[in-house]
Structures are given as structure tokens and as C-alpha cells.
Design a protein around this motif. Structure first.
Motif, PDB file in Angstrom:
ATOM      1  N   PHE A  56      94.631  -5.984  51.004  1.00  0.00           N
ATOM      2  CA  PHE A  56      96.006  -5.688  51.382  1.00  0.00           C
ATOM      3  C   PHE A  56      96.600  -4.624  50.463  1.00  0.00           C
ATOM      4  O   PHE A  56      96.354  -4.612  49.256  1.00  0.00           O
ATOM      5  N   ARG A  57      97.399  -3.735  51.062  1.00  0.00           N
ATOM      6  CA  ARG A  57      98.106  -2.698  50.313  1.00  0.00           C
ATOM      7  C   ARG A  57      99.556  -2.664  50.785  1.00  0.00           C
ATOM      8  O   ARG A  57      99.819  -2.648  51.991  1.00  0.00           O
ATOM      9  N   GLY A  58     100.470  -2.649  49.829  1.00  0.00           N
ATOM     10  CA  GLY A  58     101.878  -2.602  50.191  1.00  0.00           C
ATOM     11  C   GLY A  58     102.290  -3.821  50.995  1.00  0.00           C
ATOM     12  O   GLY A  58     101.694  -4.893  50.903  1.00  0.00           O
ATOM     13  N   GLU A  59     103.307  -3.644  51.821  1.00  0.00           N
ATOM     14  CA  GLU A  59     103.847  -4.759  52.582  1.00  0.00           C
ATOM     15  C   GLU A  59     103.138  -4.985  53.907  1.00  0.00           C
ATOM     16  O   GLU A  59     103.105  -6.105  54.413  1.00  0.00           O
ATOM     17  N   SER A  60     102.568  -3.921  54.477  1.00  0.00           N
ATOM     18  CA  SER A  60     102.055  -4.078  55.843  1.00  0.00           C
ATOM     19  C   SER A  60     100.755  -3.331  56.113  1.00  0.00           C
ATOM     20  O   SER A  60     100.421  -3.073  57.264  1.00  0.00           O
ATOM     21  N   SER A  61     100.019  -2.976  55.070  1.00  0.00           N
ATOM     22  CA  SER A  61      98.778  -2.228  55.272  1.00  0.00           C
ATOM     23  C   SER A  61      97.588  -2.992  54.726  1.00  0.00           C
ATOM     24  O   SER A  61      97.723  -3.841  53.842  1.00  0.00           O
ATOM     25  N   ILE A  62      96.419  -2.679  55.271  1.00  0.00           N
ATOM     26  CA  ILE A  62      95.171  -3.248  54.772  1.00  0.00           C
ATOM     27  C   ILE A  62      94.124  -2.143  54.724  1.00  0.00           C
ATOM     28  O   ILE A  62      93.988  -1.360  55.673  1.00  0.00           O
ATOM     29  N   VAL A  63      93.428  -2.047  53.604  1.00  0.00           N
ATOM     30  CA  VAL A  63      92.357  -1.068  53.437  1.00  0.00           C
ATOM     31  C   VAL A  63      91.038  -1.750  53.768  1.00  0.00           C
ATOM     32  O   VAL A  63      90.637  -2.704  53.094  1.00  0.00           O
ATOM     33  N   LEU A  64      90.379  -1.288  54.832  1.00  0.00           N
ATOM     34  CA  LEU A  64      89.074  -1.821  55.210  1.00  0.00           C
ATOM     35  C   LEU A  64      88.024  -1.003  54.464  1.00  0.00           C
ATOM     36  O   LEU A  64      87.685   0.109  54.850  1.00  0.00           O
ATOM     37  N   SER A  65      87.526  -1.559  53.376  1.00  0.00           N
ATOM     38  CA  SER A  65      86.636  -0.801  52.499  1.00  0.00           C
ATOM     39  C   SER A  65      85.162  -0.988  52.829  1.00  0.00           C
ATOM     40  O   SER A  65      84.322  -0.215  52.365  1.00  0.00           O
ATOM     41  N   VAL A 131      92.073 -15.279  42.010  1.00  0.00           N
ATOM     42  CA  VAL A 131      91.539 -16.467  41.346  1.00  0.00           C
ATOM     43  C   VAL A 131      92.580 -17.137  40.458  1.00  0.00           C
ATOM     44  O   VAL A 131      92.621 -18.364  40.344  1.00  0.00           O
ATOM     45  N   GLU A 132      93.448 -16.351  39.848  1.00  0.00           N
ATOM     46  CA  GLU A 132      94.412 -16.910  38.904  1.00  0.00           C
ATOM     47  C   GLU A 132      95.708 -17.348  39.570  1.00  0.00           C
ATOM     48  O   GLU A 132      96.271 -18.385  39.223  1.00  0.00           O
ATOM     49  N   THR A 133      96.200 -16.569  40.551  1.00  0.00           N
ATOM     50  CA  THR A 133      97.496 -16.882  41.165  1.00  0.00           C
ATOM     51  C   THR A 133      97.375 -17.606  42.496  1.00  0.00           C
ATOM     52  O   THR A 133      98.328 -18.246  42.943  1.00  0.00           O
ATOM     53  N   GLY A 134      96.217 -17.484  43.149  1.00  0.00           N
ATOM     54  CA  GLY A 134      96.046 -18.088  44.462  1.00  0.00           C
ATOM     55  C   GLY A 134      96.668 -17.289  45.588  1.00  0.00           C
ATOM     56  O   GLY A 134      96.646 -17.717  46.750  1.00  0.00           O
ATOM     57  N   GLU A 135      97.209 -16.105  45.284  1.00  0.00           N
ATOM     58  CA  GLU A 135      97.842 -15.277  46.307  1.00  0.00           C
ATOM     59  C   GLU A 135      96.790 -14.512  47.109  1.00  0.00           C
ATOM     60  O   GLU A 135      95.805 -14.018  46.549  1.00  0.00           O
ATOM     61  N   PRO A 136      96.985 -14.380  48.434  1.00  0.00           N
ATOM     62  CA  PRO A 136      96.038 -13.607  49.249  1.00  0.00           C
ATOM     63  C   PRO A 136      96.097 -12.121  48.886  1.00  0.00           C
ATOM     64  O   PRO A 136      97.179 -11.531  48.864  1.00  0.00           O
ATOM     65  N   VAL A 137      94.948 -11.531  48.599  1.00  0.00           N
ATOM     66  CA  VAL A 137      94.890 -10.105  48.268  1.00  0.00           C
ATOM     67  C   VAL A 137      94.018  -9.337  49.257  1.00  0.00           C
ATOM     68  O   VAL A 137      93.898  -8.113  49.171  1.00  0.00           O
ATOM     69  N   GLY A 138      93.405 -10.037  50.192  1.00  0.00           N
ATOM     70  CA  GLY A 138      92.555  -9.395  51.180  1.00  0.00           C
ATOM     71  C   GLY A 138      91.958 -10.441  52.094  1.00  0.00           C
ATOM     72  O   GLY A 138      92.370 -11.611  52.078  1.00  0.00           O
ATOM     73  N   MET A 139      90.969 -10.042  52.891  1.00  0.00           N
ATOM     74  CA  MET A 139      90.327 -11.009  53.777  1.00  0.00           C
ATOM     75  C   MET A 139      88.963 -10.508  54.223  1.00  0.00           C
ATOM     76  O   MET A 139      88.663  -9.311  54.159  1.00  0.00           O
ATOM     77  N   ILE A 140      88.140 -11.452  54.654  1.00  0.00           N
ATOM     78  CA  ILE A 140      86.829 -11.168  55.229  1.00  0.00           C
ATOM     79  C   ILE A 140      86.886 -11.525  56.706  1.00  0.00           C
ATOM     80  O   ILE A 140      87.403 -12.580  57.081  1.00  0.00           O
TER      81      ILE A 140
END
Length: 333
Positions: A56-65, A131-140
Motif C-alpha cells: 500500500f502507498r498513500g491513502e488509496s494506492s497499491i504498488v504491485l511489485s 510485524v510490530e504494529t499489526g497494521e496492513p501494509v500490503g497483500m498477497i
């Protein structure tokens, strides 16, 4: 069924242990190798028609790497999350999204990968949680053109791999310990069988081989007199490898599997291994109290030499695992 009581098939255990091994051995910063290990494991569990790992990037974007359409890898890209789509839902809920929960409506609000004429008919999206905060940072994301491709076991596997990936990126062994609390059989560092022992020895010998090959190239390029330091390093490495292998052999204990289970303990073990039955379910099915069930479960764990209920499935002798509990045999007759 509670997650702690679920189990993976022996085939899935082998695939996931291999993925765990590849994640652990990846060099710091080598995300591509880690992503490839995740994809290879999931492709071994079910056919994939589309796959990606995004952040996830910013409020509404996702970088598919790391993106694949079938077997073809696509260029990385940044997408804007569709309102009410899967990316928004996973990011806000921190939970997996399954195609079956809304018949794919959230999925199809977004742009399809690859051929726009071919829409996925099954999909699993699992969050990558800090791992530390439990916040979503991306997805598979794993997707299939065929319906009902991904089983409940596949969902659990992808969820576990998502966590394993995040731990691997941090390279923190202490944080990694909790990965194996539910599924100790997935710990690739844990020697369970003679095959595991040989794999560990093989890994160390691979390191030795690469070092000696580098030494030989240096000797060919620069002359023998200039590689005495490298020769000493190779000798020291040989001695360390020999010591490690000797220690592995000395400390390796094949799993002590007792077949001295009572008839009732066999019934309890089979129902746990096959169905993941809880104590309450066991009490109901076997017509005994939960207190008695707890005693039987404790005896089974002790005799099989394990501490987790999930481990019963892969330590119970096959000839016992195939038995039908007497209560069920009576119902069938």
C-alpha cells in the motif's frame, strides 16, 4: 474448527517447510527471492492463473511489485484502489478476502490482471501485516479462472506465508518464533526426519562447495601464492562444517512414536488428526466427559512425544491414522 486444531496434509507440510527454508536463507534485501518462494509454494498447493504481491502507498494506492499473469511476469505498476474494492477492504479490515464471501463482487470492481476478457472465478487475498504494529501494509493475491480452486487449507497456508514473508524481511529470529506456535511442523530448522537431517547436512556442504569453488577461481586467476588467506578460510570452514555435522548427528533423535496407545487413546488421536476435533466435540462423539477427554489427549501427546495437538497428525503411525473410531464403525454397521 479452531485454527489451532487445524492441520496441513503431509504434502502441504513439505511444500511450506521448503518455502520457510528459502525465506530464511534469502540474503538481506533480496525481496525477489522471497517473493518467488511464496509464489512457488502457493503454486504447489493449487493452480494459479494470476498472482501478485503488493504494498500500500498513500491513502488509496497499491504498488504491485511482483505480478504474474499465468506464467508470465508483468512489469511492476501502481494502481489506484477501486472504491469498495478488495484492496480497500483488506486495508481497512486487516483480514483475508475470499471470493466466496461475496461471489467476487468486490474483486470485480477493480481492474483485472492480464486479459480483461478472462475474469477470475476464485481468489484469496491475505494481508501483509506489520510485524510490530499489526497494521496492513500490503497483500498477497492468488486468483484462478476456475471456481472452487482454493481450499480452506490453501487459505491457511497463504495466511501463514504472508506472516512468514514479513518476518523474513525483518530477519528477526525472536519475532519468527511465534510463526511455529500453531504449526511447529513448518519450522524448517527443526529436524524431524532423516530426510531433514540430510537436508541440513546438504545445506552446509553447499556452503563449503561454493567457498572452495571461489578459492579455485581465485587460484586460477591470481596464482597460488596470493590465496593463502582464502585457503585458511576454507580450511576453517571445513572444520566448522565437520563440527556442525557431527553435532547434528550426535543430537538428532528420531521421533519416539509409541504405539502403546489404549483403544480409547487411538480413537481420540484419530479424531484429532483427521477432523481436528475439539475436546467438547470428542466428548460428544465418544460419550465421555470433557475431563476424561483432556486426560486422554494429554496421554496421547506424551506418548507421541509432542506438545501441540496439530502435531498428532504427522506423528501418529499411518496404520493407526487409517483406523475408524469404534463409535463411527457402529454407526456405519
Amino acid at each position: 474448527m479452531a485454527e489451532a486444531e487445524s492441520r496441513f496434509s503431509p504434502e502441504s507440510v513439505a511444500i511450506l517447510r521448503n518455502a520457510d527454508r528459502r525465506l530464511r536463507s534469502a540474503d538481506r534485501g533480496d525481496t525477489t527471492r522471497r517473493y518467488a518462494a511464496i509464489k512457488a509454494a502457493l503454486a504447489g498447493l493449487a493452480p494459479l492463473d494470476a498472482f501478485y504481491i503488493g504494498h500500500f502507498r498513500g491513502e488509496s494506492s497499491i504498488v504491485l511489485s511482483y505480478i504474474f499473469d499465468g506464467d508470465q511476469r508483468l512489469a511492476s505498476e501502481m494502481l489506484t484502489a477501486a472504491p469498495g474494492g478488495v484492496s480497500h477492504w483488506v486495508r481497512s479490515s486487516g483480514k483475508p478476502y475470499l471470493y466466496s464471501q461475496d461471489d467476487g463482487r468486490m474483486l470485480h470492481r477493480g481492474a483485472p490482471l492480464g486479459d480483461a476478457e478472462q475474469l477470475s472465478n476464485d481468489a484469496v487475498f491475505t494481508p501483509l501485516l506489520d510485524v510490530e504494529t499489526g497494521e496492513p501494509v500490503g497483500m498477497i493475491s492468488s486468483q484462478s479462472l476456475k471456481p472452487h480452486t482454493f481450499s480452506e487449507e490453501f487459505v491457511r497456508a497463504q495466511t501463514w506465508l504472508s506472516r512468514a514473508l514479513m518476518v523474513s524481511l525483518l530477519q528477526d529470529e525472536q519475532l519468527g518464533g511465534e510463526l511455529y506456535e500453531l504449526y511447529p511442523e513448518l519450522d524448517s530448522e527443526r529436524v524431524r526426519t532423516e530426510a531433514d537431517l540430510l537436508n541440513r547436512i546438504g545445506e552446509r556442504l553447499d556452503v563449503l562447495t561454493r567457498t572452495l569453488q571461489e578459492l579455485r577461481r581465485s587460484a586460477d586467476d591470481a596464482g597460488i601464492a596470493t590465496v593463502s588467506g582464502q585457503a585458511k578460510e576454507a580450511t576453517d570452514l571445513c572444520e566448522r562444517v565437520q563440527t556442525e555435522v557431527a553435532e547434528l548427528i550426535r543430537t538428532y533423535q528420531p521421533p519416539v512414536v509409541s504405539t502403546d496407545l489404549t483403544a480409547r487413546e487411538v480413537e481420540v488421536a484419530v479424531l484429532i488428526a483427521r477432523d481436528g476435533s475439539s475436546n467438547a466435540e470428542l466428548a460428544r462423539r465418544l460419550h465421555i466427559s470433557e475431563k476424561t477427554v483432556k486426560t486422554h489427549v494429554g496421554n496421547v501427546l506424551r506418548k507421541l512425544g509432542v506438545t501441540q495437538r496439530a502435531a498428532i497428525a504427522w506423528t501418529l503411525p499411518p496404520e493407526l491414522l487409517g483406523r475408524v473410531p469404534e463409535t463411527e464403525a457402529e454407526q456405519e454397521s
